[in-house]
Scaffold this motif. Sequence first.
Motif, PDB file in Angstrom:
ATOM      1  N   PRO A 171       0.788  -1.237   0.000  1.00 59.91           N
ATOM      2  CA  PRO A 171       0.000   0.000   0.000  1.00 59.91           C
ATOM      3  C   PRO A 171       0.823   1.292   0.000  1.00 59.91           C
ATOM      4  N   ASP A 172       2.097   1.228   0.302  1.00 58.19           N
ATOM      5  CA  ASP A 172       2.939   2.423   0.321  1.00 58.19           C
ATOM      6  C   ASP A 172       3.966   2.436  -0.807  1.00 58.19           C
ATOM      7  N   ALA A 173       3.711   1.695  -1.858  1.00 59.40           N
ATOM      8  CA  ALA A 173       4.667   1.599  -2.963  1.00 59.40           C
ATOM      9  C   ALA A 173       4.920   2.941  -3.633  1.00 59.40           C
ATOM     10  N   ASP A 174       3.936   3.858  -3.587  1.00 60.83           N
ATOM     11  CA  ASP A 174       4.144   5.176  -4.182  1.00 60.83           C
ATOM     12  C   ASP A 174       5.321   5.887  -3.526  1.00 60.83           C
ATOM     13  N   PHE A 175       5.479   5.708  -2.228  1.00 61.52           N
ATOM     14  CA  PHE A 175       6.598   6.291  -1.487  1.00 61.52           C
ATOM     15  C   PHE A 175       7.835   5.403  -1.484  1.00 61.52           C
ATOM     16  N   GLU A 176       7.633   4.090  -1.444  1.00 59.21           N
ATOM     17  CA  GLU A 176       8.738   3.179  -1.161  1.00 59.21           C
ATOM     18  C   GLU A 176       9.462   2.615  -2.384  1.00 59.21           C
ATOM     19  N   ASP A 177       8.778   2.416  -3.468  1.00 59.51           N
ATOM     20  CA  ASP A 177       9.398   1.778  -4.635  1.00 59.51           C
ATOM     21  C   ASP A 177       9.971   2.815  -5.597  1.00 59.51           C
ATOM     22  N   ILE A 178      10.943   3.581  -5.123  1.00 55.28           N
ATOM     23  CA  ILE A 178      11.464   4.661  -5.960  1.00 55.28           C
ATOM     24  C   ILE A 178      12.910   4.461  -6.385  1.00 55.28           C
ATOM     25  N   ALA A 179      13.582   3.454  -5.878  1.00 55.72           N
ATOM     26  CA  ALA A 179      15.002   3.261  -6.194  1.00 55.72           C
ATOM     27  C   ALA A 179      15.257   3.166  -7.692  1.00 55.72           C
ATOM     28  N   THR A 180      14.366   2.511  -8.407  1.00 58.60           N
ATOM     29  CA  THR A 180      14.536   2.379  -9.855  1.00 58.60           C
ATOM     30  C   THR A 180      13.400   3.053 -10.620  1.00 58.60           C
ATOM     31  N   ALA A 181      12.589   3.831  -9.921  1.00 55.88           N
ATOM     32  CA  ALA A 181      11.461   4.505 -10.577  1.00 55.88           C
ATOM     33  C   ALA A 181      11.966   5.514 -11.596  1.00 55.88           C
ATOM     34  N   ASP A 182      11.251   5.634 -12.683  1.00 54.95           N
ATOM     35  CA  ASP A 182      11.575   6.569 -13.746  1.00 54.95           C
ATOM     36  C   ASP A 182      11.007   7.940 -13.376  1.00 54.95           C
ATOM     37  N   ALA A 183      11.867   8.860 -12.988  1.00 58.70           N
ATOM     38  CA  ALA A 183      11.426  10.183 -12.529  1.00 58.70           C
ATOM     39  C   ALA A 183      10.718  10.951 -13.639  1.00 58.70           C
ATOM     40  N   GLU A 184      11.269  10.907 -14.836  1.00 52.53           N
ATOM     41  CA  GLU A 184      10.647  11.634 -15.944  1.00 52.53           C
ATOM     42  C   GLU A 184       9.225  11.115 -16.187  1.00 52.53           C
TER      43      GLU A 184
END
Length: 171
Positions: free
Chosen positions: A93-106
């Motif tokens: 449920p908190d993936a929006d905050f937590e799964d950012i290590a490889t998230a595509d910022a653009e």
Amino acid sequence: MTWTAPSVDRTGEPHTGPERAMLQGWLDWHRGTLLAKCSGLTADQLRLASAAPSNLTLLGLVRHMSYVERVWFRDRVAKDPTAVPLYVSDAHPDADFEDIATADAEQAFAIFAEECAAADRAVAAFDLDQEFPMAKGRRSLRWVYLHMIEEYARHNGHADLIRERIDGATG
């Protein structure tokens, strides 16, 4: 070439006008404020956490606000069947905050822009008194606008602190 968060032409908040225009104006001002806090930062900088043990990042805030824009305006008010939750799941449920290590910022910034525009379109024809059911009673579109302004205000305070930690920028 390294991607950086774009600069923002943030319009001032409204001081007078009809209620709907005031609510929309303040919401837009807060949307712009979040983007302004990210402006000029690289994807890696947007992933920097505020301070241990918190994992709060500017990229996480952008992703979270995309999620809540979709949930409140498109899903709950407009009942849009295509408005499935972004980033999160029952299992995470908190993936929006937590799964950012490889998230595509653009991509996250593009999604944010799309969600804000889609949210505005979804409720444009609804009256502020339009109500919808919730587990703890009914809510109105007016309440959603006020809640979203509050949500942005709180998270923009977080964004202030994170940005200052990253490069000293304030204001």
